[in-house]
Write an enzyme that holds these catalytic residues in place. Structure first.
Site, PDB file in Angstrom:
ATOM      1  N   LYS A   1       0.827  -1.215   0.000  1.00  0.00           N
ATOM      2  CA  LYS A   1       0.000   0.000   0.000  1.00  0.00           C
ATOM      3  C   LYS A   1       0.867   1.275   0.000  1.00  0.00           C
ATOM      4  O   LYS A   1       2.085   1.211   0.229  1.00  0.00           O
ATOM      5  CB  LYS A   1      -0.935  -0.047   1.205  1.00  0.00           C
ATOM      6  CG  LYS A   1      -1.997  -1.150   1.115  1.00  0.00           C
ATOM      7  CD  LYS A   1      -2.987  -1.060   2.284  1.00  0.00           C
ATOM      8  CE  LYS A   1      -4.092  -2.088   2.174  1.00  0.00           C
ATOM      9  NZ  LYS A   1      -5.083  -1.966   3.280  1.00  0.00           N
TER      10      LYS A   1
ATOM     11  N   TYR B   1     -12.490  -1.880  -3.669  1.00  0.00           N
ATOM     12  CA  TYR B   1     -13.032  -2.003  -2.305  1.00  0.00           C
ATOM     13  C   TYR B   1     -14.569  -1.866  -2.279  1.00  0.00           C
ATOM     14  O   TYR B   1     -15.124  -1.491  -1.237  1.00  0.00           O
ATOM     15  CB  TYR B   1     -12.393  -0.963  -1.385  1.00  0.00           C
ATOM     16  CG  TYR B   1     -11.003  -1.351  -0.910  1.00  0.00           C
ATOM     17  CD1 TYR B   1     -10.798  -2.473  -0.107  1.00  0.00           C
ATOM     18  CD2 TYR B   1      -9.893  -0.591  -1.249  1.00  0.00           C
ATOM     19  CE1 TYR B   1      -9.531  -2.838   0.333  1.00  0.00           C
ATOM     20  CE2 TYR B   1      -8.614  -0.942  -0.810  1.00  0.00           C
ATOM     21  CZ  TYR B   1      -8.448  -2.066  -0.017  1.00  0.00           C
ATOM     22  OH  TYR B   1      -7.199  -2.420   0.428  1.00  0.00           O
TER      23      TYR B   1
ATOM     24  N   ASN C   1      -2.260   0.347   6.712  1.00  0.00           N
ATOM     25  CA  ASN C   1      -1.745  -0.915   7.258  1.00  0.00           C
ATOM     26  C   ASN C   1      -0.867  -1.708   6.283  1.00  0.00           C
ATOM     27  O   ASN C   1      -0.813  -2.924   6.330  1.00  0.00           O
ATOM     28  CB  ASN C   1      -2.881  -1.758   7.823  1.00  0.00           C
ATOM     29  CG  ASN C   1      -3.919  -2.121   6.796  1.00  0.00           C
ATOM     30  OD1 ASN C   1      -3.771  -1.770   5.623  1.00  0.00           O
ATOM     31  ND2 ASN C   1      -4.946  -2.844   7.200  1.00  0.00           N
TER      32      ASN C   1
ATOM     33  N   HIS D   1      -2.164  -5.354   1.483  1.00  0.00           N
ATOM     34  CA  HIS D   1      -3.436  -6.057   1.248  1.00  0.00           C
ATOM     35  C   HIS D   1      -3.112  -7.464   0.801  1.00  0.00           C
ATOM     36  O   HIS D   1      -2.120  -7.678   0.085  1.00  0.00           O
ATOM     37  CB  HIS D   1      -4.252  -5.364   0.148  1.00  0.00           C
ATOM     38  CG  HIS D   1      -5.356  -6.238  -0.380  1.00  0.00           C
ATOM     39  ND1 HIS D   1      -6.585  -6.331   0.235  1.00  0.00           N
ATOM     40  CD2 HIS D   1      -5.395  -7.114  -1.424  1.00  0.00           C
ATOM     41  CE1 HIS D   1      -7.319  -7.218  -0.413  1.00  0.00           C
ATOM     42  NE2 HIS D   1      -6.631  -7.705  -1.430  1.00  0.00           N
TER      43      HIS D   1
ATOM     44  N   GLU E   1      -9.525 -10.536  -7.840  1.00  0.00           N
ATOM     45  CA  GLU E   1      -8.619  -9.400  -7.655  1.00  0.00           C
ATOM     46  C   GLU E   1      -7.467  -9.441  -8.667  1.00  0.00           C
ATOM     47  O   GLU E   1      -7.062  -8.407  -9.187  1.00  0.00           O
ATOM     48  CB  GLU E   1      -8.096  -9.404  -6.218  1.00  0.00           C
ATOM     49  CG  GLU E   1      -9.203  -9.087  -5.217  1.00  0.00           C
ATOM     50  CD  GLU E   1      -8.782  -9.256  -3.770  1.00  0.00           C
ATOM     51  OE1 GLU E   1      -7.643  -9.691  -3.504  1.00  0.00           O
ATOM     52  OE2 GLU E   1      -9.601  -8.938  -2.885  1.00  0.00           O
TER      53      GLU E   1
HETATM   54  P1  IDP Z   1      -7.971  -6.889   5.271  1.00  0.00           P
HETATM   55  O1  IDP Z   1      -7.225  -5.837   4.494  1.00  0.00           O
HETATM   56  O2  IDP Z   1      -7.172  -7.372   6.469  1.00  0.00           O
HETATM   57  O3  IDP Z   1      -8.491  -8.015   4.410  1.00  0.00           O
HETATM   58  P2  IDP Z   1     -10.697  -5.827   5.361  1.00  0.00           P
HETATM   59  O4  IDP Z   1     -11.669  -6.054   6.464  1.00  0.00           O
HETATM   60  O5  IDP Z   1     -10.949  -6.475   4.030  1.00  0.00           O
HETATM   61  O6  IDP Z   1      -9.238  -6.179   5.924  1.00  0.00           O
HETATM   62  O7  IDP Z   1     -10.638  -4.265   5.158  1.00  0.00           O
HETATM   63  C1  IDP Z   1     -10.005  -3.698   4.031  1.00  0.00           C
HETATM   64  C2  IDP Z   1      -9.188  -2.509   4.477  1.00  0.00           C
HETATM   65  O8  IDP Z   1     -10.072  -1.507   4.978  1.00  0.00           O
HETATM   66  C3  IDP Z   1      -8.238  -2.792   5.643  1.00  0.00           C
HETATM   67  O9  IDP Z   1      -7.002  -3.324   5.237  1.00  0.00           O
HETATM   68  C4  IDP Z   1      -8.072  -1.421   6.257  1.00  0.00           C
HETATM   69  O10 IDP Z   1      -7.135  -0.646   5.510  1.00  0.00           O
HETATM   70  C5  IDP Z   1      -9.462  -0.821   6.067  1.00  0.00           C
HETATM   71  N1  IDP Z   1     -10.274  -1.026   7.271  1.00  0.00           N
HETATM   72  C6  IDP Z   1     -10.914  -2.133   7.671  1.00  0.00           C
HETATM   73  N2  IDP Z   1     -11.563  -1.956   8.832  1.00  0.00           N
HETATM   74  C7  IDP Z   1     -11.322  -0.675   9.179  1.00  0.00           C
HETATM   75  C8  IDP Z   1     -11.722   0.136  10.286  1.00  0.00           C
HETATM   76  O11 IDP Z   1     -12.443  -0.305  11.202  1.00  0.00           O
HETATM   77  N3  IDP Z   1     -11.278   1.418  10.277  1.00  0.00           N
HETATM   78  C9  IDP Z   1     -10.491   1.934   9.300  1.00  0.00           C
HETATM   79  N4  IDP Z   1     -10.090   1.208   8.236  1.00  0.00           N
HETATM   80  C10 IDP Z   1     -10.495  -0.078   8.178  1.00  0.00           C
END
Ligand code: IDP
Length: 143
Positions: free
Chosen positions: A11, A51, A114, A117, A128
């Protein structure tokens, strides 16, 4: 054991901090092979489409804004149980909950930014991969 492909994004936060090589090193050390990779700067439309399942979530706008804030590395990884293996290498979505030694524990600052992905299932991986790569861009490494 199943030979699988999974889709990975380094990212914008991790690209900006020059962590591409360190992250690829973790994949390769774990036995995952890179079979396609390119740097792209996502448009708003491309990020929203990627997304789409989160479009009703409160963080959607911030997520799209972050993902379009700078270039990313999109990558296809191939190996035994690649989907689960990559999720283990990445660690929990929230870096505060990620196990020591995972990518998110080491390179992510927050749940919003974070670092990586990774596909959560074989089916989403296929979708994807096709969202970013044409078939002829994939170079199988394992027969
Ligand atoms: P993942 O990336 O671990 O698969 P997902 O639940 O698919 O997690 O969420 C996609 C992305 O959305 C996450 O990597 C994160 O960047 C963002 N995200 C998910 N939940 C939250 C939240 O509660 N607050 C802010 N960003 C979130």
């Amino acid at each position: 054991m199943a030979l699988e492909r999974t889709f990975s994004i380094v990212k914008p936060d991790a690209v900006a901090k020059n962590h591409i090589g360190a992250i690829y090193n973790r994949f390769e050390t774990a036995g995952l092979k890179i079979v396609a990779a390119k740097m792209v700067h996502l448009s708003q439309e491309k990020a929203e489409g990627f997304y789409a399942e989160h479009s009703e979530r409160p963080f959607f706008g911030a997520l799209v804004s972050f993902m379009t804030s700078g270039p990313v590395m999109v990558t296809v990884l191939e190996g035994e149980n690649a989907v689960l293996k990559n999720r283990e290498i990445m660690g929990a979505t929230n870096p505060a909950e990620a196990l020591a030694g995972t990518l998110r524990a080491d390179y992510a600052d927050s749940i919003d930014e974070n670092a990586v992905h990774g596909s959560d299932a074989v089916e989403s991986a296929a979708r994807e991969i096709a969202y970013f790569f044409a078939d002829e861009e994939l170079c199988p490494r394992t027969r």
